[in-house]
Enzyme design. Structure first.
Site, mmCIF file in Angstrom:
data_model
loop_
_atom_site.group_PDB
_atom_site.id
_atom_site.type_symbol
_atom_site.label_atom_id
_atom_site.label_comp_id
_atom_site.label_asym_id
_atom_site.label_seq_id
_atom_site.Cartn_x
_atom_site.Cartn_y
_atom_site.Cartn_z
ATOM 1 N N LYS A 105 0.841 -1.450 -0.270
ATOM 2 C CA LYS A 105 -0.093 0.101 -0.023
ATOM 3 C C LYS A 105 0.737 1.233 -0.352
ATOM 4 C CE LYS A 105 -4.227 0.592 0.270
ATOM 5 N NZ LYS A 105 -5.570 -0.462 -0.237
HETATM 6 P P1 NAD Z 1 -13.234 7.247 -2.648
HETATM 7 O O1 NAD Z 1 -12.326 8.636 -1.913
HETATM 8 O O2 NAD Z 1 -14.070 7.703 -4.071
HETATM 9 O O3 NAD Z 1 -14.702 8.165 -1.646
HETATM 10 C C1 NAD Z 1 -14.449 7.658 -0.277
HETATM 11 C C2 NAD Z 1 -15.996 8.232 0.713
HETATM 12 O O4 NAD Z 1 -15.561 8.207 1.822
HETATM 13 C C3 NAD Z 1 -16.195 9.792 -0.647
HETATM 14 O O5 NAD Z 1 -17.448 9.096 0.094
HETATM 15 C C4 NAD Z 1 -16.010 10.904 1.711
HETATM 16 O O6 NAD Z 1 -16.825 12.165 1.239
HETATM 17 C C5 NAD Z 1 -16.369 9.735 2.458
HETATM 18 N N1 NAD Z 1 -16.106 9.820 3.446
HETATM 19 C C6 NAD Z 1 -14.453 10.470 3.872
HETATM 20 N N2 NAD Z 1 -14.516 10.159 5.414
HETATM 21 C C7 NAD Z 1 -15.772 10.242 6.209
HETATM 22 C C8 NAD Z 1 -16.692 10.673 6.649
HETATM 23 N N3 NAD Z 1 -15.490 10.729 8.321
HETATM 24 N N4 NAD Z 1 -17.481 10.519 7.539
HETATM 25 C C9 NAD Z 1 -18.313 9.487 6.504
HETATM 26 N N5 NAD Z 1 -18.160 9.658 5.104
HETATM 27 C C10 NAD Z 1 -17.005 9.753 4.923
HETATM 28 O O7 NAD Z 1 -12.588 6.071 -1.659
HETATM 29 P P2 NAD Z 1 -13.162 4.700 -2.005
HETATM 30 O O8 NAD Z 1 -11.761 4.158 -3.129
HETATM 31 O O9 NAD Z 1 -14.708 5.029 -2.588
HETATM 32 O O10 NAD Z 1 -12.389 4.080 -1.000
HETATM 33 C C11 NAD Z 1 -13.195 4.104 -0.009
HETATM 34 C C12 NAD Z 1 -12.833 3.499 0.549
HETATM 35 O O11 NAD Z 1 -12.765 1.422 1.026
HETATM 36 C C13 NAD Z 1 -11.477 2.852 1.486
HETATM 37 O O12 NAD Z 1 -11.124 2.261 2.960
HETATM 38 C C14 NAD Z 1 -10.622 2.062 1.120
HETATM 39 O O13 NAD Z 1 -9.186 1.798 1.239
HETATM 40 C C15 NAD Z 1 -11.824 1.055 -0.181
HETATM 41 N N6 NAD Z 1 -11.311 0.407 -0.684
HETATM 42 C C16 NAD Z 1 -11.152 0.810 -1.929
HETATM 43 C C17 NAD Z 1 -11.277 0.479 -3.215
HETATM 44 C C18 NAD Z 1 -11.163 1.078 -4.850
HETATM 45 O O14 NAD Z 1 -11.111 -0.012 -5.533
HETATM 46 N N7 NAD Z 1 -11.302 2.322 -5.084
HETATM 47 C C19 NAD Z 1 -11.243 -0.815 -3.323
HETATM 48 C C20 NAD Z 1 -11.317 -1.834 -1.888
HETATM 49 C C21 NAD Z 1 -11.368 -1.368 -0.795
#
Ligand code: NAD
Length: 418
Positions: A105
């Site tokens: 990561k």
């Molecule tokens: P992103 O940046 O696209 O979205 C994050 C979202 O969370 C946004 O809507 C933001 O407003 C919201 N957020 C942040 N802090 C917050 C809070 N305190 N309260 C409420 N909402 C909050 O990120 P993403 O790619 O969707 O990733 C989200 C999670 O999924 C992370 O933990 C990431 O590690 C995990 N993840 C992502 C992927 C991927 O392919 N993008 C794959 C596996 C896991």
């Protein structure tokens, strides 16, 4: 929760998994330590001419099963501990998805919303120059995570290719289609989570249309996931992001909310819909829904929030949203947790498909991509479930047991150093 350490959290579950499997410390001790950690400084000339130095990280937790693989996050709270835990979770996840990768990561401590696009691009390219000796198509392959997207992946591929002198799309996944990306990758994590929920429903004798759901986080994972679940009949009654939580007991029109968020800087601020109101973010976690879909950040369900949860099942789209204490509490309360390392594996499985296409130069249709993804999600779920039933443990512990077995077996087969 100032003393929350996600890596310690991960180690506790790993130790429990080893104990259940009857593994000795000698057999799995190496999995408790990241193989390689890199901290870099990133001096950037800002648009107004002043220089700012940011901190960046890349942690390779394991390469026992193949090249290190895992996303890059841009976030003000990113630090060594967070990235270390996220890297270890990638090793676990990649083993569950049974794809030929270890885990890694990366992160930069920055609020990207405060940067111009030119600054963001300079920061990304500087980060690539710093970590270039450590990444590579068969070495360590980054991908998007929180606050990083396909455009940023394109800059990474471009900068790395400039350094090596040849177009190297397989060094990073989650790219735009025109820059070596893959049809289906953008939706893969949310689509995979939808398959996970469908499988859970089948095992419970439920239909998707019987479920109500609240989602925390409406970025890539939360928005695509809840949209596809909505299309499958799930009634989504609350959507929360960093700016607030939208609540409509009659069910939110997720199609409309999705389009709105994507054309308003990925935020629901100012969104209007009949019957919908905004509620405080902490209320979302307490709603009486069937499914609580966690899709924001780690450490959201902890001692301070767990007692309010009324959901029947927690679907972890985010990495590490539930602390160990909350996990134990939910187990005692009979609230099932479909853990991150099993449920959100679709993201990295989708990345693997992109990487395979980059390596072979043969590109698939979206149908082919999605069919393979569905197959893998089902298989991952069934593999974890078999251990869960055999050992009478939670999904999370079963998932760690499966992953630990696979990582240790791979390393033993290759042979140990030292
Ligand atoms: P992103 O940046 O696209 O979205 C994050 C979202 O969370 C946004 O809507 C933001 O407003 C919201 N957020 C942040 N802090 C917050 C809070 N305190 N309260 C409420 N909402 C909050 O990120 P993403 O790619 O969707 O990733 C989200 C999670 O999924 C992370 O933990 C990431 O590690 C995990 N993840 C992502 C992927 C991927 O392919 N993008 C794959 C596996 C896991």
């Amino acid at each position: 929760m100032a003393d929350y350490n996600p890596y310690e959290n991960m180690l506790h579950v790993l130790d429990k998994a080893a104990e259940k499997l009857g593994m000795t410390k000698n057999e799995y001790e190496f999995v408790r330590y990241p193989e390689r950690e890199l901290t870099v400084s990133l001096p950037i000339v800002m648009d107004d001419g002043h220089v700012e130095v940011f901190s960046g990280y890349r942690v390779q937790h394991s390469t026992a099963r193949g090249a290190a693989k895992g996303g890059i996050r841009f976030h003000p709270a990113s630090d060594e501990n967070e990235v270390r835990a996220l890297a270890a979770w990638m090793s676990i996840k990649n083993a569950i998805g049974n794809i030929p990768y270890g885990g890694a990561k990366g992160g930069i401590k920055v609020d990207p919303k405060k940067l111009s696009e030119r600054e963001l691009q300079r920061l990304t390219r500087t980060y690539v120059r710093r970590i270039a000796p450590f990444i590579g198509t068969d070495k360590d392959v980054p991908a998007p995570d929180v606050n990083t997207n396909a455009q940023i992946m394109a800059w990474i591929a471009d900068e790395y290719s400039a350094i090596t002198g040849e177009w190297t799309p397989g060094v990073v996944t989650g790219k735009p289609i025109v820059a070596g990306g893959s049809l289906g990758r953008n939706e893969a994590t949310g689509r995979g989570l939808t398959y996970t929920l469908e499988t859970w429903c089948e095992k419970k004798g439920l239909a998707m249309k019987d479920l109500t759901l609240a989602v925390q986080g409406f970025g890539n994972v939360g928005s695509v996931g809840s949209l596809l679940m909505h299309r499958a009949g799930v009634k989504v009654i609350a959507i929360g992001d960093i700016d607030g939580s939208l609540y409509n007991p009659n069910g939110i029109d997720v199609e409309k909310a999705y389009v709105y968020a994507n054309s308003h800087g990925r935020s629901l601020k100012g969104y209007e819909e009949e019957g919908a109101t905004f509620i405080p973010n902490e209320e979302l976690l307490k709603l009486p829904v069937d499914v609580l879909f966690m899709a924001a950040l780690e450490n959201q369900l902890h001692a301070g929030t767990m007692e309010g949860v009324k959901a029947k099942v927690i679907l972890e789209g985010a990495n590490g949203p539930t602390t160990e204490e909350a996990d134990d509490y939910f187990e005692a309360k009979g609230i099932e947790v479909l853990p991150d390392v099993m449920s959100n594996v679709g993201g990295v499985v989708g990345s693997y498909y992109e990487w395979v296409q980059n390596k072979t130069g043969l590109y698939w249709t979206e149908e082919e991509y999605n069919a393979r993804l569905k197959d893998n999600m089902r298989r991952s779920y069934e593999d974890v479930d078999a251990i869960r039933q055999q050992y009478h443990v939670t999904y999370r512990l079963a998932a760690y047991m499966l992953a630990l077995k696979r990582i240790v077996e791979a390393q033993n087969t290759r042979g140990f150093l030292g």
